[in-house]
Design an enzyme around this catalytic site. Structure first.
Site, PDB file in Angstrom:
ATOM      1  N   GLY A 153       2.933 -19.883  -0.968  1.00 39.07           N
ATOM      2  CA  GLY A 153       3.639 -18.629  -1.232  1.00 39.07           C
ATOM      3  C   GLY A 153       5.107 -18.687  -0.824  1.00 39.07           C
TER       4      GLY A 153
ATOM      5  N   ILE B  48       7.146 -17.292   1.713  1.00 39.35           N
ATOM      6  CA  ILE B  48       7.611 -17.661   3.068  1.00 39.35           C
ATOM      7  C   ILE B  48       6.942 -18.963   3.521  1.00 39.35           C
TER       8      ILE B  48
ATOM      9  N   ASP C  60      -4.546 -22.630   0.455  1.00 42.28           N
ATOM     10  CA  ASP C  60      -4.101 -21.458  -0.313  1.00 42.28           C
ATOM     11  C   ASP C  60      -5.074 -21.296  -1.474  1.00 42.28           C
ATOM     12  N   ASN C  61      -5.423 -20.043  -1.801  1.00 43.91           N
ATOM     13  CA  ASN C  61      -6.311 -19.837  -2.959  1.00 43.91           C
ATOM     14  C   ASN C  61      -5.524 -19.693  -4.263  1.00 43.91           C
TER      15      ASN C  61
ATOM     16  N   ASP D 232     -10.154 -20.365  -0.075  1.00 45.95           N
ATOM     17  CA  ASP D 232      -9.932 -18.995   0.375  1.00 45.95           C
ATOM     18  C   ASP D 232     -10.237 -18.925   1.868  1.00 45.95           C
TER      19      ASP D 232
ATOM     20  N   SER E  39       4.558  -7.883  10.599  1.00 49.13           N
ATOM     21  CA  SER E  39       5.575  -7.255   9.755  1.00 49.13           C
ATOM     22  C   SER E  39       6.240  -6.112  10.508  1.00 49.13           C
TER      23      SER E  39
ATOM     24  N   TYR F  85      -1.669  -1.498   4.118  1.00 51.92           N
ATOM     25  CA  TYR F  85      -1.066  -2.812   4.384  1.00 51.92           C
ATOM     26  C   TYR F  85      -0.591  -2.906   5.841  1.00 51.92           C
TER      27      TYR F  85
ATOM     28  N   LYS G 213      -1.908  -5.251   9.396  1.00 52.93           N
ATOM     29  CA  LYS G 213      -1.098  -6.046  10.339  1.00 52.93           C
ATOM     30  C   LYS G 213      -1.321  -5.551  11.765  1.00 52.93           C
TER      31      LYS G 213
ATOM     32  N   TYR H 124       8.284  -9.827  10.741  1.00 51.29           N
ATOM     33  CA  TYR H 124       9.411 -10.075   9.838  1.00 51.29           C
ATOM     34  C   TYR H 124      10.019  -8.761   9.393  1.00 51.29           C
TER      35      TYR H 124
ATOM     36  N   ASN I  68       8.562  -5.372  -6.784  1.00 53.06           N
ATOM     37  CA  ASN I  68       8.514  -4.162  -5.962  1.00 53.06           C
ATOM     38  C   ASN I  68       9.674  -4.122  -4.985  1.00 53.06           C
TER      39      ASN I  68
ATOM     40  N   ARG J 228      18.407  -1.722   5.551  1.00 55.28           N
ATOM     41  CA  ARG J 228      17.370  -2.674   5.978  1.00 55.28           C
ATOM     42  C   ARG J 228      18.016  -3.922   6.575  1.00 55.28           C
TER      43      ARG J 228
HETATM   44  P1  NAD Z   1       3.100 -14.543  -0.832  1.00 54.07           P
HETATM   45  O1  NAD Z   1       2.212 -13.637  -1.599  1.00 54.07           O
HETATM   46  O2  NAD Z   1       4.214 -15.210  -1.547  1.00 54.07           O
HETATM   47  O3  NAD Z   1       2.245 -15.654  -0.081  1.00 54.07           O
HETATM   48  C1  NAD Z   1       0.952 -15.425   0.399  1.00 54.07           C
HETATM   49  C2  NAD Z   1       0.103 -16.619  -0.008  1.00 54.07           C
HETATM   50  O4  NAD Z   1      -1.215 -16.447   0.497  1.00 54.07           O
HETATM   51  C3  NAD Z   1       0.003 -16.789  -1.526  1.00 54.07           C
HETATM   52  O5  NAD Z   1       0.289 -18.123  -1.857  1.00 54.07           O
HETATM   53  C4  NAD Z   1      -1.453 -16.431  -1.828  1.00 54.07           C
HETATM   54  O6  NAD Z   1      -1.961 -17.150  -2.944  1.00 54.07           O
HETATM   55  C5  NAD Z   1      -2.134 -16.806  -0.526  1.00 54.07           C
HETATM   56  N1  NAD Z   1      -3.381 -16.062  -0.247  1.00 54.07           N
HETATM   57  C6  NAD Z   1      -3.572 -14.719  -0.323  1.00 54.07           C
HETATM   58  N2  NAD Z   1      -4.826 -14.413   0.048  1.00 54.07           N
HETATM   59  C7  NAD Z   1      -5.439 -15.593   0.375  1.00 54.07           C
HETATM   60  C8  NAD Z   1      -6.735 -15.934   0.825  1.00 54.07           C
HETATM   61  N3  NAD Z   1      -7.665 -15.002   1.018  1.00 54.07           N
HETATM   62  N4  NAD Z   1      -7.033 -17.242   1.042  1.00 54.07           N
HETATM   63  C9  NAD Z   1      -6.087 -18.199   0.840  1.00 54.07           C
HETATM   64  N5  NAD Z   1      -4.839 -17.926   0.409  1.00 54.07           N
HETATM   65  C10 NAD Z   1      -4.523 -16.635   0.181  1.00 54.07           C
HETATM   66  O7  NAD Z   1       3.672 -13.674   0.405  1.00 54.07           O
HETATM   67  P2  NAD Z   1       4.838 -14.005   1.413  1.00 54.07           P
HETATM   68  O8  NAD Z   1       5.974 -13.117   1.103  1.00 54.07           O
HETATM   69  O9  NAD Z   1       5.055 -15.462   1.500  1.00 54.07           O
HETATM   70  O10 NAD Z   1       4.176 -13.455   2.757  1.00 54.07           O
HETATM   71  C11 NAD Z   1       3.501 -14.304   3.662  1.00 54.07           C
HETATM   72  C12 NAD Z   1       2.986 -13.492   4.830  1.00 54.07           C
HETATM   73  O11 NAD Z   1       4.068 -12.802   5.448  1.00 54.07           O
HETATM   74  C13 NAD Z   1       1.977 -12.414   4.432  1.00 54.07           C
HETATM   75  O12 NAD Z   1       0.976 -12.347   5.420  1.00 54.07           O
HETATM   76  C14 NAD Z   1       2.794 -11.147   4.428  1.00 54.07           C
HETATM   77  O13 NAD Z   1       2.016 -10.007   4.701  1.00 54.07           O
HETATM   78  C15 NAD Z   1       3.774 -11.422   5.554  1.00 54.07           C
HETATM   79  N6  NAD Z   1       5.024 -10.672   5.419  1.00 54.07           N
HETATM   80  C16 NAD Z   1       5.753 -10.767   4.274  1.00 54.07           C
HETATM   81  C17 NAD Z   1       6.929 -10.040   4.133  1.00 54.07           C
HETATM   82  C18 NAD Z   1       7.725 -10.075   2.859  1.00 54.07           C
HETATM   83  O14 NAD Z   1       8.510  -9.152   2.610  1.00 54.07           O
HETATM   84  N7  NAD Z   1       7.602 -11.099   2.028  1.00 54.07           N
HETATM   85  C19 NAD Z   1       7.366  -9.231   5.190  1.00 54.07           C
HETATM   86  C20 NAD Z   1       6.593  -9.165   6.353  1.00 54.07           C
HETATM   87  C21 NAD Z   1       5.422  -9.901   6.461  1.00 54.07           C
HETATM   88  C1  WQD Z   2      14.383  -2.243   0.523  1.00 59.17           C
HETATM   89  C2  WQD Z   2      15.293  -1.050   0.273  1.00 59.17           C
HETATM   90  C3  WQD Z   2      14.168   0.772  -0.802  1.00 59.17           C
HETATM   91  C4  WQD Z   2      13.404  -1.399  -4.554  1.00 59.17           C
HETATM   92  C5  WQD Z   2       8.851  -3.897   2.339  1.00 59.17           C
HETATM   93  C6  WQD Z   2       7.624  -3.626   3.162  1.00 59.17           C
HETATM   94  C7  WQD Z   2       7.720  -4.330   4.491  1.00 59.17           C
HETATM   95  C8  WQD Z   2       7.997  -5.818   4.293  1.00 59.17           C
HETATM   96  C9  WQD Z   2       9.211  -6.017   3.451  1.00 59.17           C
HETATM   97  C10 WQD Z   2       5.835  -6.904   4.067  1.00 59.17           C
HETATM   98  C11 WQD Z   2      14.625   0.298   0.567  1.00 59.17           C
HETATM   99  C12 WQD Z   2      15.233   0.208  -1.716  1.00 59.17           C
HETATM  100  C13 WQD Z   2      13.795  -1.031  -3.277  1.00 59.17           C
HETATM  101  C14 WQD Z   2      14.055  -0.789  -5.669  1.00 59.17           C
HETATM  102  C15 WQD Z   2      15.431   0.477  -4.139  1.00 59.17           C
HETATM  103  N1  WQD Z   2       6.920  -6.463   3.586  1.00 59.17           N
HETATM  104  N2  WQD Z   2      14.792  -0.115  -3.079  1.00 59.17           N
HETATM  105  N3  WQD Z   2      15.048   0.127  -5.414  1.00 59.17           N
HETATM  106  O1  WQD Z   2      10.344  -1.270   1.614  1.00 59.17           O
HETATM  107  O2  WQD Z   2      12.100  -2.132   3.234  1.00 59.17           O
HETATM  108  O3  WQD Z   2       9.963  -3.325   3.021  1.00 59.17           O
HETATM  109  O4  WQD Z   2       9.050  -5.307   2.199  1.00 59.17           O
HETATM  110  O5  WQD Z   2       5.461  -6.886   5.201  1.00 59.17           O
HETATM  111  O6  WQD Z   2       6.507  -4.142   5.146  1.00 59.17           O
HETATM  112  O7  WQD Z   2       7.506  -2.230   3.341  1.00 59.17           O
HETATM  113  O8  WQD Z   2      11.556  -3.465   1.169  1.00 59.17           O
HETATM  114  O9  WQD Z   2      12.732  -4.481  -0.743  1.00 59.17           O
HETATM  115  O10 WQD Z   2      10.983  -2.710  -1.184  1.00 59.17           O
HETATM  116  O11 WQD Z   2      13.141  -2.045  -0.159  1.00 59.17           O
HETATM  117  O12 WQD Z   2      16.313   1.299  -3.980  1.00 59.17           O
HETATM  118  O13 WQD Z   2      13.733  -1.056  -6.836  1.00 59.17           O
HETATM  119  O14 WQD Z   2      15.609  -1.019  -1.125  1.00 59.17           O
HETATM  120  O15 WQD Z   2      14.114   2.174  -0.923  1.00 59.17           O
HETATM  121  O16 WQD Z   2      15.618   1.154   1.076  1.00 59.17           O
HETATM  122  P1  WQD Z   2      11.002  -2.407   2.264  1.00 59.17           P
HETATM  123  P2  WQD Z   2      12.057  -3.242  -0.308  1.00 59.17           P
END
Ligand code: NAD
Ligand code: WQD
Length: 338
Positions: free
Chosen positions: A11, A13, A32-33, A59, A125, A149, A153, A177, A198, A231
């Site tokens: 994925g 990160i 990874d699945n 998985d 998160s 969600y 966490k 993060y 999103n 943010r």
């Molecule tokens: P991502 O979706 O790109 O990566 C997650 C990976 O996990 C994917 O490759 C997916 O195929 C794999 N996966 C999901 N469910 C699985 C399972 N049951 N078994 C095996 N593999 C599985 O997401 P990311 O952005 O790289 O996020 C990684 C982690 O960081 C997640 O736990 C997410 O909640 C956390 N996180 C992400 C963000 C963000 O904004 N990207 C912010 C805070 C925390």
């Molecule tokens: C950033 C800013 C929106 C989209 C989320 C999760 C958080 C973490 C990171 C996983 C905000 C604005 C967004 C758009 C916009 N993920 N926005 N138009 O919501 O801060 O955090 O991702 O753990 O848990 O909640 O990130 O990138 O969605 O939004 O105006 O089309 O951009 O309102 O102010 P967010 P985001």
């Protein structure tokens, strides 16, 4: 700590973290699945680093497969990224989120325990801080969540705390993060959301490329510098290096710790759009619309603790985040699917 199991390593990160770990000489096993990723990311990791890793498509909820992996590989530590992460989706699919993020983690922990592997880094998160925490948000701010969600966490953080209380042989680092964005400097590894993004940064790059017509800015009347949400955007390579720092901290009796991974600096939605306009040299159309339900006005990290205890700090600024996100988007307009 020589051999690391990276769950979710294909994925966004996880893949960037694999690059940094391989560059530092660690042996990597990825599980990874591929539900939300493309195995091409694993090939890119190997191309960038000139090193190989071992991949198991499995998985984390499947304990039989996990046991087979732990039998075959002598794992020293686990970095656990695997899970579902779309905040809005979690409200309509709570059971899928609890199953993947909570049950999946419990299964992983049971297998780790059975094999005597008690070193873990967990992807938490900033969403565990809810909407009340004063900025800059420090690790000891009260937690409160608004979505399934976020609750997954929070629950996993509590499970890990209970696990450590029961057995202090566990060494655990929980990383919260803030807003990971950007891409590897090569432009060949980046965020590859399925369908319409999103999150703000991939939305902005897709508008800039002409795939989407305009950015909908969610709210223009927050109590912030320009009325739009603020943010703590952090470059994914900086974030990945935070995991290398955390792995170096894990050692016998290092205990249970929690750290924010952010830059400590807040940027508004309009500042991010303007920075991207500078990078690409053309205006990016946007329209201010209603607030997105559940959004908070301002969130950025207090990074004092992580700087002091892990010796880590983010290096890249918003400009660099935009440059690298844009390079990835233009070199791979369809992500890994092309
Ligand atoms: P991502 O979706 O790109 O990566 C997650 C990976 O996990 C994917 O490759 C997916 O195929 C794999 N996966 C999901 N469910 C699985 C399972 N049951 N078994 C095996 N593999 C599985 O997401 P990311 O952005 O790289 O996020 C990684 C982690 O960081 C997640 O736990 C997410 O909640 C956390 N996180 C992400 C963000 C963000 O904004 N990207 C912010 C805070 C925390
Ligand atoms: C950033 C800013 C929106 C989209 C989320 C999760 C958080 C973490 C990171 C996983 C905000 C604005 C967004 C758009 C916009 N993920 N926005 N138009 O919501 O801060 O955090 O991702 O753990 O848990 O909640 O990130 O990138 O969605 O939004 O105006 O089309 O951009 O309102 O102010 P967010 P985001």
């Amino acid at each position: 700590m020589k051999k690391i199991l990276v769950t979710g390593g294909a994925g966004f990160i996880g893949s960037h973290t694999c690059v940094e770990l391989l560059n530092q000489g660690y042996d990597l096993v990825v599980v990874d699945n591929l539900l939300h990723s493309n195995p091409k990311s694993l090939k890119v990791i190997e191309d960038i680093t000139g090193k190989s890793l071992r991949f198991y498509q499995a998985d984390i909820r499947d304990s039989k497969s996990l046991k087979a992996i732990f039998e075959a590989e002598k794992i020293d530590a686990v970095i656990h990224f695997a899970g579902l992460k779309v905040v809005n989706e979690s409200s309509s699919l709570p059971l899928e989120y609890y199953d993947n993020n909570v049950s999946g983690t419990v299964t992983l922990l049971q297998v780790m325990k059975a094999f005597g592997c008690k070193n873990l880094i967990f992807s938490s998160s900033a969403s565990v801080y809810g909407n009340e925490a004063p900025v800059p948000v420090s690790e000891d701010s009260p937690r409160s969540v608004m979505t399934p969600y976020g609750r997954t966490k929070l629950i996993v953080e509590d499970i890990l705390t209970d696990l450590f209380s029961s057995d202090d042989d566990w060494n655990i680092v929980m990383l919260r993060y803030f807003n990971p964005v950007g891409a590897h400097h090569s432009g060949n590894l980046g965020e590859d959301p399925k369908g319409k993004p999103n999150n703000l940064m991939p939305y902005v790059t897709q508008v800039a490329l002409g795939k989407l017509t305009k950015v909908y800015v969610f709210g223009g009347n927050y109590d912030t510098k320009d009325g739009t949400g603020v943010r703590d955007y952090i470059h994914v390579v900086d974030l990945a290096r935070g995991h290398v720092a955390a792995i170096q901290k894990l050692k016998d009796q290092s205990g249970l710790s929690v750290y924010n991974l952010g830059t400590g600096k807040g940027s508004s939605v309009l500042e991010l759009i303007q920075e991207m306009e500078q990078v690409i040299g053309t205006p990016i159309p946007y329209e201010i619309v209603d607030r997105r339900p559940g959004d908070i006005a301002v969130s950025y990290a207090d990074v004092t603790k992580v700087q002091k205890e892990l010796g880590w700090r983010a290096e890249y600024d918003l400009k660099r985040m935009c440059q690298d996100a844009w390079r990835w988007q233009t070199q791979h307009p369809h992500g890994f699917a092309e």
